[in-house]
Every structure is written in structure tokens, then in C-alpha cells.
Scaffold this motif. Structure first.
Motif, PDB file in Angstrom:
ATOM      1  N   VAL A 242      27.218   0.156 -21.754  1.00  0.00           N
ATOM      2  CA  VAL A 242      27.196  -1.139 -22.440  1.00  0.00           C
ATOM      3  C   VAL A 242      27.051  -2.290 -21.457  1.00  0.00           C
ATOM      4  N   THR A 243      27.728  -2.218 -20.324  1.00  0.00           N
ATOM      5  CA  THR A 243      27.787  -3.366 -19.415  1.00  0.00           C
ATOM      6  C   THR A 243      26.732  -3.367 -18.316  1.00  0.00           C
ATOM      7  N   SER A 244      26.094  -2.250 -18.071  1.00  0.00           N
ATOM      8  CA  SER A 244      25.179  -2.161 -16.917  1.00  0.00           C
ATOM      9  C   SER A 244      23.712  -2.078 -17.304  1.00  0.00           C
ATOM     10  N   THR A 245      23.407  -2.222 -18.582  1.00  0.00           N
ATOM     11  CA  THR A 245      22.016  -2.173 -19.037  1.00  0.00           C
ATOM     12  C   THR A 245      21.544  -3.595 -19.354  1.00  0.00           C
ATOM     13  N   ASN A 246      21.215  -4.327 -18.313  1.00  0.00           N
ATOM     14  CA  ASN A 246      20.891  -5.757 -18.443  1.00  0.00           C
ATOM     15  C   ASN A 246      19.415  -5.971 -18.768  1.00  0.00           C
ATOM     16  N   PHE A 247      19.021  -5.525 -19.955  1.00  0.00           N
ATOM     17  CA  PHE A 247      17.611  -5.575 -20.333  1.00  0.00           C
ATOM     18  C   PHE A 247      17.157  -6.966 -20.736  1.00  0.00           C
ATOM     19  N   TYR A 248      18.080  -7.932 -20.855  1.00  0.00           N
ATOM     20  CA  TYR A 248      17.684  -9.303 -21.192  1.00  0.00           C
ATOM     21  C   TYR A 248      16.698  -9.857 -20.165  1.00  0.00           C
ATOM     22  N   VAL A 249      16.711  -9.274 -18.965  1.00  0.00           N
ATOM     23  CA  VAL A 249      15.812  -9.725 -17.890  1.00  0.00           C
ATOM     24  C   VAL A 249      14.361  -9.698 -18.359  1.00  0.00           C
ATOM     25  N   ALA A 250      14.027  -8.717 -19.207  1.00  0.00           N
ATOM     26  CA  ALA A 250      12.650  -8.607 -19.702  1.00  0.00           C
ATOM     27  C   ALA A 250      12.301  -9.738 -20.670  1.00  0.00           C
ATOM     28  N   TYR A 251      13.301 -10.478 -21.118  1.00  0.00           N
ATOM     29  CA  TYR A 251      13.094 -11.560 -22.093  1.00  0.00           C
ATOM     30  C   TYR A 251      13.464 -12.928 -21.527  1.00  0.00           C
ATOM     31  N   LYS A 252      13.558 -13.039 -20.221  1.00  0.00           N
ATOM     32  CA  LYS A 252      13.979 -14.306 -19.614  1.00  0.00           C
ATOM     33  C   LYS A 252      12.969 -15.421 -19.806  1.00  0.00           C
ATOM     34  N   ASP A 253      11.751 -15.071 -20.225  1.00  0.00           N
ATOM     35  CA  ASP A 253      10.764 -16.109 -20.488  1.00  0.00           C
ATOM     36  C   ASP A 253      10.971 -16.769 -21.850  1.00  0.00           C
ATOM     37  N   GLU A 254      11.920 -16.255 -22.630  1.00  0.00           N
ATOM     38  CA  GLU A 254      12.238 -16.828 -23.937  1.00  0.00           C
ATOM     39  C   GLU A 254      13.318 -17.906 -23.767  1.00  0.00           C
ATOM     40  N   SER A 255      13.067 -19.098 -24.294  1.00  0.00           N
ATOM     41  CA  SER A 255      14.015 -20.208 -24.121  1.00  0.00           C
ATOM     42  C   SER A 255      15.367 -19.900 -24.754  1.00  0.00           C
TER      43      SER A 255
ATOM     44  N   VAL B 162      23.604  -6.996 -35.442  1.00  0.00           N
ATOM     45  CA  VAL B 162      24.070  -8.125 -34.625  1.00  0.00           C
ATOM     46  C   VAL B 162      25.584  -8.065 -34.441  1.00  0.00           C
ATOM     47  N   ILE B 163      26.310  -7.867 -35.528  1.00  0.00           N
ATOM     48  CA  ILE B 163      27.773  -7.816 -35.442  1.00  0.00           C
ATOM     49  C   ILE B 163      28.219  -6.620 -34.611  1.00  0.00           C
ATOM     50  N   GLY B 164      27.577  -5.476 -34.816  1.00  0.00           N
ATOM     51  CA  GLY B 164      27.952  -4.283 -34.060  1.00  0.00           C
ATOM     52  C   GLY B 164      27.762  -4.440 -32.568  1.00  0.00           C
ATOM     53  N   TYR B 165      26.625  -5.007 -32.172  1.00  0.00           N
ATOM     54  CA  TYR B 165      26.369  -5.163 -30.738  1.00  0.00           C
ATOM     55  C   TYR B 165      27.287  -6.229 -30.134  1.00  0.00           C
ATOM     56  N   LEU B 166      27.567  -7.293 -30.888  1.00  0.00           N
ATOM     57  CA  LEU B 166      28.522  -8.295 -30.400  1.00  0.00           C
ATOM     58  C   LEU B 166      29.906  -7.677 -30.204  1.00  0.00           C
ATOM     59  N   LEU B 167      30.328  -6.833 -31.135  1.00  0.00           N
ATOM     60  CA  LEU B 167      31.630  -6.171 -31.006  1.00  0.00           C
ATOM     61  C   LEU B 167      31.678  -5.274 -29.775  1.00  0.00           C
ATOM     62  N   ALA B 168      30.577  -4.583 -29.500  1.00  0.00           N
ATOM     63  CA  ALA B 168      30.529  -3.714 -28.320  1.00  0.00           C
ATOM     64  C   ALA B 168      30.668  -4.519 -27.039  1.00  0.00           C
ATOM     65  N   MET B 169      30.013  -5.680 -26.982  1.00  0.00           N
ATOM     66  CA  MET B 169      30.103  -6.528 -25.803  1.00  0.00           C
ATOM     67  C   MET B 169      31.450  -7.246 -25.733  1.00  0.00           C
ATOM     68  N   ASP B 170      32.090  -7.442 -26.891  1.00  0.00           N
ATOM     69  CA  ASP B 170      33.422  -8.064 -26.920  1.00  0.00           C
ATOM     70  C   ASP B 170      34.456  -7.201 -26.213  1.00  0.00           C
ATOM     71  N   ASP B 171      34.371  -5.886 -26.428  1.00  0.00           N
ATOM     72  CA  ASP B 171      35.368  -4.982 -25.842  1.00  0.00           C
ATOM     73  C   ASP B 171      34.700  -3.648 -25.547  1.00  0.00           C
ATOM     74  N   TYR B 172      34.109  -3.542 -24.352  1.00  0.00           N
ATOM     75  CA  TYR B 172      33.361  -2.338 -24.006  1.00  0.00           C
ATOM     76  C   TYR B 172      34.262  -1.126 -23.766  1.00  0.00           C
ATOM     77  N   LEU B 173      35.576  -1.355 -23.662  1.00  0.00           N
ATOM     78  CA  LEU B 173      36.499  -0.243 -23.464  1.00  0.00           C
ATOM     79  C   LEU B 173      36.941   0.397 -24.778  1.00  0.00           C
ATOM     80  N   ASP B 174      36.648  -0.249 -25.882  1.00  0.00           N
ATOM     81  CA  ASP B 174      36.961   0.314 -27.197  1.00  0.00           C
ATOM     82  C   ASP B 174      35.829  -0.067 -28.144  1.00  0.00           C
ATOM     83  N   THR B 175      34.859   0.820 -28.270  1.00  0.00           N
ATOM     84  CA  THR B 175      33.649   0.513 -29.044  1.00  0.00           C
ATOM     85  C   THR B 175      33.600   1.258 -30.369  1.00  0.00           C
TER      86      THR B 175
END
Length: 348
Positions: free
Chosen positions: A31-44, A117-130
Motif C-alpha cells: 500500500v505504501t511503496s507503490t507510488n504510481f501517482y508519479v505517472a500522473y504528475k502532469d495532471e494539475s 474511492v472510499i476503500g482506497y482512502l481507508l487503506a491509505m488511512d491505516d495501512y496496518l489494518d486494511t
């Protein structure tokens, strides 16, 4: 008793470090080490998520908008990031997008993309209990059965839970590989984003595996050689077994396990029937030692040569094995070299 100067120095140093706030520790997990947002950094909107580091009214509006691309919404959540302590970004999103608490929201009244959206936000909220996040994402995946993005993010969170339960790192990789190699999913994510995710997830495999989103993956092997090359780098085909490609009656054979596991598949041996079963994301095969008929995805298919056992490993004609697993294959009779090329993964 008089204290030694070294002991006093040590105590003072320890007190000093206790008073200095240390930087957040970096988690190493799906959850925490897959920083794929880098591929979308051109999006404002992704840039705004990076700067905000939390939920804002603008981000909430975009995330709740059905017309917003699902992968871009995933990138926004990924860019907002995570923290070492549990956060309340899913709750903030619920308040801003729906005007009520997360607990007051009925999942059955939401679309699949909203559940995602809610599921992924919850995962990022607490990656130790998903566990709760995984349930939301599983529901979203059922409602979005063709979405590569929904399937891959769900798999990442599943893998996180498996890692926390000590399911075994190979299973962590397998969970994600089942999605990565599935050609029936609609590719609604940038291939570069998928490559970033899989580049990290292959580290959980105990085998040499392939990233299907690399621009190209080419394997070369030679008859009798126990090593193979993957994009020019040399590895042993079957550590501990010494298996090598062989030429039998003019046909080149490869060890089945090595190539099956390279694409995230499983292989099982049934000793009583001398049967080999192979399962990947898109192929199910059944082979019997000594027989020239294989069953591929429920249909019989004739082989040029029968499977046989060498050094405890099943051997199969390379062209049939490679093409069935999705490779373009080549044979150079002069150098006795086998080539297998897997281009960037093709989805619908």
C-alpha cells in the motif's frame, strides 16, 4: 558512587534525541511503496493533492465525480499519501462529498467507483489494518468487473493484508500477478503507472519474474545451458536442479516450471497420474507425461512432442509452452538459441 563521564555523556545524548522529533519512518509494503501517482504528475489535480497532503473540498468534489477517470482518482489518493499513524481522510471525504459521516453512508447506495474511492482512502488511512478497506474495494471490483484499475488496487490491498498475516511473500506477488497478467481486464490505467506498481511488487517473489508492463521483456536460452538471459542479464534457470533446455528428436524443450512462474503462474504435479497442471491469469493447462495431447482452457490440443521428466522437472516443447503463455517465440538453429519475447501487456 561517582558516575563515569562516558555514562553521563550517553545519558545526555539519549535525552537530547528524545527531545528532537525524528522524521517519519518509511513503511515498506504494497500500500505504501507503490507510488504510481508519479505517472500522473502532469495532471494539475494530482499536483494539488501532493501539495495538500490531505483532503480538501476541491479534491473531494473531483473524487466523487462519476465522470472523473478512475485511475486518475486513484492517483490523487496515492498522491495524498499515508502517514505512520492512522488518519481520517476517508472520513473527511465523506463529510465533504456527502455531507455526512462515513458511518452514516450505506455502501449499497453507492456506485462502484464511489466504493472504490472510499476503500482506497481507508487503506491509505491505516495501512496496518486494511480489513475494512479491502471489503469496500472487493465490493467495488464486483461492480467494476472490467476495470484494471479497480482490480489492481484491490489486489494491492489484498496483498497488504496477506503480508500482515504472514501468508508468505510469494503469495503476495501472486495476488497482484493474477491481475497484472489478466488480458481480459480493460486497461484504464497508464501503463507507466502499472509498471511502477509491478516493479515494486516483483520484489515479493522468490523467483525471477517478469514485469508485463516493461516496454519489452526478452528471454534467451541455449540448448544445454543452465542459465538464461532476461533483457541481457544472466540468471540460473532452475537453481538447485540444474535443468537446461534440451533438443529431443529435433524439437527444443524447456522446463515448464521456470517459464510458468516467470509470468506469475502456478504449477502442480500429481504423482499418481503423472499429470502436470498449470494455471496462470489467462491459461489453464493439463499435461500428462508421455502423452502428446494437452488440455488448454478446457480444449484438447496436440503437441509436437510428449512431455517428459528431466532432473525432477517437466519438460515441454518450447514453442507450445511459450506461445500458450503469451510469448512471441523464435528458434535459431545455427546457435541453438531459443528466444521468448513478452511485449508490454495487452488488455482490452
Amino acid at each position: 558512587m561517582k558516575k563515569h563521564p562516558f555514562i553521563l555523556l550517553f545519558a545526555l545524548t539519549a535525552m537530547l534525541f528524545a527531545l528532537i522529533p525524528l522524521p517519519s519512518a518509511r513503511a515498506d509494503s504494497p500500500v505504501t511503496s507503490t507510488n504510481f501517482y508519479v505517472a500522473y504528475k502532469d495532471e494539475s489535480i494530482v499536483q494539488k493533492a501532493l501539495q495538500a497532503g490531505g483532503m480538501t473540498a476541491e479534491l473531494a468534489t473531483y473524487l466523487a465525480d462519476e465522470s472523473s477517470p478512475l485511475a486518475l482518482r486513484a492517483a490523487i489518493i496515492n498522491a495524498i499519501g499515508w502517514d505512520t499513524e492512522p488518519t481520517q481522510r476517508a472520513e473527511a471525504y465523506a463529510q465533504q462529498a456527502y455531507g455526512k459521516s462515513l458511518a452514516a453512508i450505506k455502501p449499497s447506495e453507492l456506485r462502484g467507483d464511489e466504493r472504490f474511492v472510499i476503500g482506497y482512502l481507508l487503506a491509505m488511512d491505516d495501512y496496518l489494518d486494511t480489513r475494512e478497506a479491502e471489503q469496500w474495494l472487493e465490493d467495488a471490483r464486483r461492480q467494476l468487473p472490467d476495470s484494471f484499475t479497480a482490480a489492481l488496487i484491490h489486489a494491492i490491498v489484498q496483498a497488504q493484508e496477506e503480508m500482515m498475516k504472514d501468508a508468505g511473500w510469494p503469495q503476495v506477488w501472486k495476488t497482484v500477478a493474477d491481475v497484472a497478467f489478466d488480458p481480459d481486464l480493460k486497461m484504464d490505467m497508464k501503463p507507466e503507472a502499472a509498471r511502477i506498481i509491478i516493479d515494486y511488487m516483483v520484489s515479493y517473489s522468490d523467483k525471477k519474474v517478469i514485469n508485463p508492463f516493461a516496454e519489452e521483456s526478452r528471454l534467451t536460452l541455449r540448448i544445454g545451458d543452465r542459465d538464461f538471459k532476461l533483457n541481457g542479464e544472466t540468471f540460473e534457470i532452475d537453481p538447485g536442479y540444474g535443468t537446461a533446455p534440451a533438443l529431443i528428436n529435433g524439437s527444443a524443450y524447456l522446463p515448464v516450471r521456470f517459464l510458468t512462474e516467470a509470468v506469475g503462474g502456478d504449477i502442480r504435479w500429481e504423482a499418481t497420474t503423472h499429470t502436470v497442471r498449470i494455471d496462470t491469469a489467462h491459461v489453464s493447462m493439463k499435461l500428462t507425461i508421455g502423452e502428446k495431447t494437452a488440455v488448454v482452457n478446457g480444449k484438447e490440443q496436440q503437441l509436437l512432442g510428449a512431455p517428459y521428466i528431466s532432473n525432477g522437472r517437466t519438460m515441454l516443447p518450447f514453442r507450445f509452452l511459450g506461445e500458450t503463455l503469451g510469448f512471441d517465440v523464435s528458434w535459431d538453429a545455427a546457435t541453438r538459441e531459443i528466444g521468448l519475447t513478452l511485449g508490454s501487456q495487452s488488455h482490452k
